[in-house]
Design a protein around this motif. Structure first.
Motif, PDB file in Angstrom:
ATOM      1  N   ASP A  98       0.152   8.528   1.733  1.00  0.00           N
ATOM      2  CA  ASP A  98      -0.674   9.652   1.270  1.00  0.00           C
ATOM      3  C   ASP A  98      -2.165   9.372   1.420  1.00  0.00           C
ATOM      4  O   ASP A  98      -2.998  10.207   1.071  1.00  0.00           O
ATOM      5  CB  ASP A  98      -0.346  10.004  -0.186  1.00  0.00           C
ATOM      6  N   LYS A  99      -2.529   8.168   1.927  1.00  0.00           N
ATOM      7  CA  LYS A  99      -3.916   7.764   2.175  1.00  0.00           C
ATOM      8  C   LYS A  99      -4.753   7.674   0.894  1.00  0.00           C
ATOM      9  O   LYS A  99      -5.973   7.614   0.957  1.00  0.00           O
ATOM     10  CB  LYS A  99      -4.603   8.711   3.165  1.00  0.00           C
ATOM     11  N   THR A 100      -4.103   7.688  -0.254  1.00  0.00           N
ATOM     12  CA  THR A 100      -4.818   7.694  -1.529  1.00  0.00           C
ATOM     13  C   THR A 100      -4.464   6.486  -2.384  1.00  0.00           C
ATOM     14  O   THR A 100      -5.347   5.781  -2.876  1.00  0.00           O
ATOM     15  CB  THR A 100      -4.516   8.981  -2.314  1.00  0.00           C
ATOM     16  N   HIS A 101      -3.164   6.255  -2.553  1.00  0.00           N
ATOM     17  CA  HIS A 101      -2.733   5.214  -3.475  1.00  0.00           C
ATOM     18  C   HIS A 101      -2.602   3.872  -2.762  1.00  0.00           C
ATOM     19  O   HIS A 101      -2.345   3.805  -1.562  1.00  0.00           O
ATOM     20  CB  HIS A 101      -1.414   5.607  -4.134  1.00  0.00           C
ATOM     21  N   GLN A 126      12.991   5.374   0.962  1.00  0.00           N
ATOM     22  CA  GLN A 126      12.330   5.729  -0.294  1.00  0.00           C
ATOM     23  C   GLN A 126      13.138   5.266  -1.500  1.00  0.00           C
ATOM     24  O   GLN A 126      14.376   5.300  -1.486  1.00  0.00           O
ATOM     25  CB  GLN A 126      12.163   7.255  -0.372  1.00  0.00           C
ATOM     26  N   PRO A 140       4.051   8.703  -6.929  1.00  0.00           N
ATOM     27  CA  PRO A 140       3.114   7.752  -6.329  1.00  0.00           C
ATOM     28  C   PRO A 140       1.937   7.448  -7.250  1.00  0.00           C
ATOM     29  O   PRO A 140       1.398   8.325  -7.902  1.00  0.00           O
ATOM     30  CB  PRO A 140       2.649   8.460  -5.052  1.00  0.00           C
ATOM     31  N   ILE A 174       6.526   7.011  -1.352  1.00  0.00           N
ATOM     32  CA  ILE A 174       6.210   8.125  -0.458  1.00  0.00           C
ATOM     33  C   ILE A 174       6.761   7.813   0.923  1.00  0.00           C
ATOM     34  O   ILE A 174       6.607   6.687   1.428  1.00  0.00           O
ATOM     35  CB  ILE A 174       4.689   8.347  -0.361  1.00  0.00           C
TER      36      ILE A 174
END
Length: 578
Positions: free
Chosen positions: A73-76, A38, A143, A105
């Motif tokens: 995070d399956k979003t960004h 990270q 993120p 992340i």
């Protein structure tokens, strides 16, 4: 520095069964992988080798390399088009310096791959496993989406602010124009534009704070500046909201082409002759899926050398009346030469005894067809189809004379010609086509090399087959070169596949009469064409899908069941996706 190796055309993976919960299992495999900690910044470099299926280097000369990924995070998302370094393009080698935002992340990426863009074409590598190890000691990055076109604009804005002077208003107007253009170009991509806009607002808030703290100008000026930018964004959001209602996530290959591209003509070919017709049921089914019609009328010759072709005008007008009575539009009238009215005759073998007699007769036939188009409001006349021996440069004056006379009498009629493969592989010998409104091409790729055209073949593979035809023709490259040469839009005057197991493999001529028909095959071809290459090739103005009759039918007119291919066509046309 870790090394990844990809073999284009050979590497493959199975489809993911649940696209809503997208996971790729890399366990117990030798897939490419990358690990990083990270918050690493510009230190995680990846060396990539790209090879052809035969082991030779994939030539990257003139390529742009994109990294695309979905964070743990399956979003960004990451869409980075600026951090590739071509080390040895001819040897298929590049380095990619992953940005810091890629490591915001900890966890395993949902998806990570490279996209290679060259000469307007796009191919992607298989996914690689990208794992971000946690850093429990420090924290830093929040993120967010990292989209390089927006990042570039933010950097430009920051420079404007830091160097602000009395002409800040003018610079702001310049930035406003750039920002509007960028948003307009991204409105119809498959990415989540709304999320990007929210990110833009967050970044602008940070800029406002910076302005206030550094005292670049007064608080009032900063507020006015912020209001102006936010008003610009809000105005764009309203426009995009209207567009987004018609848009779902699009095919991944479209990420490289952010320009909206809608086709003007969405027709299905239907033929008529004394031995060929189509029922009212067929017309109703075409109306249901939102299709218009390209009407192919047979023009009879008695042999491959007959110089006196014959047209049945009444059959044409009766059919047009029947179609238009059902409020179905006819886009094009397309006469086809055929021995004894048969469309099975290959017009490339037509060599009239007298070229002078043929062209005189053909001109009269086309003038009759043009009159019909004018009377029945049909916008396009196709002045020939696959007449390979009659279209070379030595006959340019004949075609120019026909075009000139048709235009003098019917100036609003649009003209095209349907080239066979033999013609569009040698387009330089047909300069007279520059006088047409559209360049017409009959396109029949061999999409895949394996005969298993069930669920094991993906839409992505079919799209790739269009650009890298398994018989050796790069149709995408050829079409782009033809478009540039003639500087005319292209009309796909024929494209289609047979509804049988090997329909995506063979070209034409291996019809087995398979029953029941496999309508999954034309559905795959349509999905690939509509979501893939017809969108990618922004100079394509329309198409005429071949055909309502066997052996190229894509539905069973004797069944009330809606075929998979009909569903695909309806989805893309009636919902305004193409």
């Amino acid at each position: 520095m870790q090394t990844l190796t990809y073999v284009i055309g050979k590497n493959r993976r199975a489809l993911v069964s649940d696209v809503q919960d997208f996971r790729i299992d890399f366990k117990c495999s030798e897939f490419n992988w990358v690990q990083a900690r990270q918050y690493e910044n510009a230190m995680r470099q990846v060396f990539v080798n790209v090879k052809n299926e035969d082991g030779t280097p994939f030539d990257l000369t003139g390529s742009n390399i994109w990294f695309e990924g979905v964070l743990p995070d399956k979003t960004h998302k990451i869409l980075d088009a600026k951090h590739a370094v071509l080390l040895d393009p001819a040897a298929g080698q590049f380095r990619f310096d992953l940005p810091a935002q890629a490591f915001a992340i900890s966890g395993s990426y949902v998806q990570a791959f490279f996209r290679i863009v060259k000469d307007g074409n796009s191919i992607t590598t298989l996914e690689f496993s990208l794992e971000v190890l946690a850093d429990k000691v420090i924290s830093g990055l929040i993120p967010r989406d990292y989209i390089t076109p927006f990042e570039d604009l933010y950097d430009q804005l920051l420079k404007i602010l830091e160097n602000s002077s009395s002409d800040l208003k003018n610079k702001l107007n310049d930035f406003d124009s750039q920002f509007k253009n960028m948003l307009s170009s991204l409105e119809t991509t498959g990415h989540d534009t709304q999320t990007w806009l929210e990110t833009a607002k967050d970044r602008l808030q940070l800029l406002e704070d910076k302005i206030t703290q550094n005292g670049l100008f007064t608080q009032k000026e900063a507020s006015e500046f912020s209001d102006e930018i936010n008003n610009l964004l809000n105005d764009r959001v309203k426009q995009i909201d209207e567009t987004k209602k018609r848009i779902e996530t699009r095919f991944a290959d479209l990420a490289t082409d952010p320009i909206a591209h809608k086709l003007k003509y969405h027709s299905i070919s239907a033929s008529i002759s004394p031995s060929m017709n189509f029922s009212d049921e067929v017309i109703d089914r075409l109306k249901n899926i939102g299709a218009s019609i390209t009407l192919c009328s047979m023009v009879n010759i008695t042999s491959a050398t007959d110089s006196n072709p014959q047209l049945e005008e009444k059959r044409i007008t009766d059919t047009i009346t029947r179609i238009q009575s059902k409020n179905v539009k006819i886009d094009m009238l397309k006469p086809h030469l055929g021995v004894n009215w048969s469309d099975g005759f290959y017009r490339g073998n037509y060599t009239p005894d007298s070229n002078t007699d043929f062209f005189n007769n053909w001109k009269q036939i086309l003038l009759k067809c043009a009159l019909i188009c004018d009377q029945y409001n049909i916008p396009i006349l196709c002045i020939g189809c696959e007449q390979v021996q009659n279209t070379q440069s030595k006959f340019s004056d004949k075609w120019s004379a026909i075009i000139r006379q048709v235009r003098q009498t019917y100036p609003n009629l649009l003209l095209t010609y349907a080239m066979a493969g033999q013609e569009h592989s040698n387009w330089q010998d047909r300069d007279w086509m520059k006088e047409l409104d559209f360049i017409g091409m009959n396109v029949y790729p061999s999409y895949v090399s394996k005969e298993d055209t069930g669920d094991n073949i993906s839409v992505e593979e079919v799209v790739e087959g269009f650009y890298y035809d398994h018989t050796g023709t790069a149709f995408g490259k050829r079409m782009r070169e033809i478009n540039r040469y003639f500087n005319k839009p292209i009309f796909i005057t024929e494209v289609g596949v047979m509804p049988q197991a090997d329909g995506l493999v063979t070209l034409i001529g291996k019809y087995t009469g398979q029953t029941p028909q496999n309508f999954h095959v034309p559905a795959l071809a349509m999905e690939a064409a509509f979501a893939g290459w017809m969108k990618d090739l922004d100079f394509v103005i329309g198409f005429a899908w071949w055909h309502v009759r066997e052996p190229f039918e894509f539905f069973d007119e004797n069944s009330n069941f809606t075929s998979e291919a009909e569903q695909v066509f309806k989805k893309y046309v009636t919902e305004g996706r193409i």
